[in-house]
Design a protein around this motif. Sequence first.
Motif, PDB file in Angstrom:
ATOM      1  N   ARG A   1      45.660  37.196  41.041  1.00 50.29           N
ATOM      2  CA  ARG A   1      46.279  37.942  39.945  1.00 50.29           C
ATOM      3  C   ARG A   1      47.799  37.989  40.064  1.00 50.29           C
ATOM      4  O   ARG A   1      48.517  37.878  39.065  1.00 50.29           O
ATOM      5  CB  ARG A   1      45.720  39.365  39.903  1.00 50.29           C
ATOM      6  CG  ARG A   1      44.326  39.484  39.350  1.00 50.29           C
ATOM      7  CD  ARG A   1      43.945  40.934  39.116  1.00 50.29           C
ATOM      8  NE  ARG A   1      43.870  41.716  40.336  1.00 50.29           N
ATOM      9  CZ  ARG A   1      42.760  41.893  41.059  1.00 50.29           C
ATOM     10  NH1 ARG A   1      41.639  41.317  40.682  1.00 50.29           N
ATOM     11  NH2 ARG A   1      42.764  42.637  42.145  1.00 50.29           N
TER      12      ARG A   1
ATOM     13  N   LEU B   1      45.906  39.741  31.788  1.00 52.44           N
ATOM     14  CA  LEU B   1      44.678  39.118  31.335  1.00 52.44           C
ATOM     15  C   LEU B   1      43.583  39.243  32.391  1.00 52.44           C
ATOM     16  O   LEU B   1      42.448  39.622  32.081  1.00 52.44           O
ATOM     17  CB  LEU B   1      44.924  37.645  31.006  1.00 52.44           C
ATOM     18  CG  LEU B   1      43.677  36.817  30.665  1.00 52.44           C
ATOM     19  CD1 LEU B   1      43.017  37.348  29.405  1.00 52.44           C
ATOM     20  CD2 LEU B   1      44.043  35.336  30.503  1.00 52.44           C
ATOM     21  N   LEU B   2      43.917  38.942  33.658  1.00 45.52           N
ATOM     22  CA  LEU B   2      42.904  39.022  34.706  1.00 45.52           C
ATOM     23  C   LEU B   2      42.501  40.463  34.988  1.00 45.52           C
ATOM     24  O   LEU B   2      41.347  40.738  35.324  1.00 45.52           O
ATOM     25  CB  LEU B   2      43.417  38.351  35.987  1.00 45.52           C
ATOM     26  CG  LEU B   2      43.601  36.829  35.906  1.00 45.52           C
ATOM     27  CD1 LEU B   2      43.860  36.255  37.291  1.00 45.52           C
ATOM     28  CD2 LEU B   2      42.376  36.147  35.294  1.00 45.52           C
TER      29      LEU B   2
ATOM     30  N   TRP C   1      42.374  42.772  32.685  1.00 42.23           N
ATOM     31  CA  TRP C   1      41.495  43.118  31.562  1.00 42.23           C
ATOM     32  C   TRP C   1      40.104  42.540  31.778  1.00 42.23           C
ATOM     33  O   TRP C   1      39.097  43.212  31.549  1.00 42.23           O
ATOM     34  CB  TRP C   1      42.104  42.595  30.267  1.00 42.23           C
ATOM     35  CG  TRP C   1      41.211  42.766  29.081  1.00 42.23           C
ATOM     36  CD1 TRP C   1      40.946  43.909  28.395  1.00 42.23           C
ATOM     37  CD2 TRP C   1      40.429  41.731  28.460  1.00 42.23           C
ATOM     38  NE1 TRP C   1      40.063  43.671  27.378  1.00 42.23           N
ATOM     39  CE2 TRP C   1      39.721  42.341  27.384  1.00 42.23           C
ATOM     40  CE3 TRP C   1      40.270  40.376  28.683  1.00 42.23           C
ATOM     41  CZ2 TRP C   1      38.860  41.631  26.569  1.00 42.23           C
ATOM     42  CZ3 TRP C   1      39.421  39.665  27.867  1.00 42.23           C
ATOM     43  CH2 TRP C   1      38.724  40.285  26.822  1.00 42.23           C
ATOM     44  N   ARG C   2      40.033  41.295  32.265  1.00 40.44           N
ATOM     45  CA  ARG C   2      38.731  40.671  32.503  1.00 40.44           C
ATOM     46  C   ARG C   2      37.981  41.360  33.629  1.00 40.44           C
ATOM     47  O   ARG C   2      36.757  41.421  33.631  1.00 40.44           O
ATOM     48  CB  ARG C   2      38.925  39.194  32.841  1.00 40.44           C
ATOM     49  CG  ARG C   2      39.397  38.357  31.667  1.00 40.44           C
ATOM     50  CD  ARG C   2      39.539  36.900  32.042  1.00 40.44           C
ATOM     51  NE  ARG C   2      38.266  36.330  32.470  1.00 40.44           N
ATOM     52  CZ  ARG C   2      38.119  35.093  32.924  1.00 40.44           C
ATOM     53  NH1 ARG C   2      39.183  34.304  33.011  1.00 40.44           N
ATOM     54  NH2 ARG C   2      36.943  34.651  33.293  1.00 40.44           N
ATOM     55  N   ALA C   3      38.733  41.895  34.623  1.00 38.92           N
ATOM     56  CA  ALA C   3      38.088  42.593  35.738  1.00 38.92           C
ATOM     57  C   ALA C   3      37.724  44.026  35.380  1.00 38.92           C
ATOM     58  O   ALA C   3      37.086  44.719  36.170  1.00 38.92           O
ATOM     59  CB  ALA C   3      38.997  42.579  36.964  1.00 38.92           C
TER      60      ALA C   3
END
Length: 454
Positions: A250, A433-434, A436-438
């Motif tokens: 990240r 972005l990462l 949010w995905r996590a």
Amino acid sequence: MSGPSAGAPRVPPSAAPAARPGVGAVVAMFLAFAFAYFFSALLRAVTATLAPVFSAELQLAAGQLGLLAGAYFLGFSSMQLPLGSALDRWGPRRVLLGFLAVAVFGCAAFARAQGLVELILARLLIGVGVAACLMAPLTAFRHHLSAAAQLRANSWMLMTGSLGMLASTLPVQWLLPLTGWRGLFWLVAGLLLLSMGLLTLAVPADRVRAAPGAADAATGGAADGAAAPAGEPAPTAGYSAVFRHPAFVRVAPLGVAVYGGMVAMQSLWIGPWLTQVGGWAPAQAAQGLFVVNLAMLLAFLCWGLVMPRLIRAGWAGERLIAAAWPLGPLCLAWILWRGADAGAGTWALWCVLTSVVTLSQPAVGQAFPPSQAGRALSAFNLMIFVGVFAVQWGLGLAIDALRAAGWPVGQAYRLAFAAFLVLTVLAGLWLNLLRWRAGGALRSDPPPEARPRR
């Protein structure tokens, strides 16, 4: 559950967490580490001040000066991955003392050098010798301090580095008539020897550790015997798990583009912007750089003061960076829009706003168990210095290419810096972005030991 179950395996003494030292011992440990790191930062930046002396006395051209300055970063960067493994295996005090012995020898060799080749080799040794001056204390802080204290100590170590960079400018200029540049390096060699004595007295002795991976196996592969969170890779003895770790993935682009770019701007490109775009005289630019470095020193002082309170409020590590990172790109866009009117104060503001990314370094360390902290921190430090080299060289190539294509110098700088701005925005978007995905369930946000108990 407040403790291990009855059937849990006993943790070997070498793998058990160390008792945290008292306040007086922590202060002494920090000051001993800071004393050594001060001279590391001074040695990194001092060639800018000494460049006119080298040019006049040794008849060095600009390219030779660049090679001489870059030898430090070559030696420094080449040691980061071996350094991380050494820190985890032998401990921060023992490793730092060994590296500082090389730095003392390098400073003495630099003071005695008679030609360019000898100077470059000595400068390379200096870079190798000071390679542990930040990673060793950060690893020690990971072992001995709470999460909030780690972030505070990290910020104040960086403040010490800013103080060293300040000392490499006007104070070195004042000393040169008294000592000459050779006497200056003999003086630094002696002070580094003194720092080794202080470290021996003030830093806790390194514990005897089990073979790599043994302590992690005994504790289930997590820090201080805690279970690793779901989705996090189990610790191993090598670097593959470090580079694949979600927390590292990240923030790595931030380390390269934003953190490395901030150091590259502060140590090189702000000065040419002031002289070639802003039309400042060299003496005015030197004073402007002093203002920038002073602003960074104060910024790191403030980060150290406020971080414990921010952690208690739930703002720590990646969460704070993810929220605050847009301020830096916005300020840089304002600088590009103002062009020649953007002076040292505006650049100081950009550095201060961008300094939030320095919190990524301790956040990476906290995402790993103590047995892997050295490797994690050193791997991230390598990313930062890759970014320093890439931004310093890349911007120079871009500016030269644009000038060769007929662009005015001011426009060439603005367009090249605009490309750098795009990279910083992409790095910030990658982190968000990462995250949010996590789903925001991040080990370093806030660190487990900083979360309030219910």
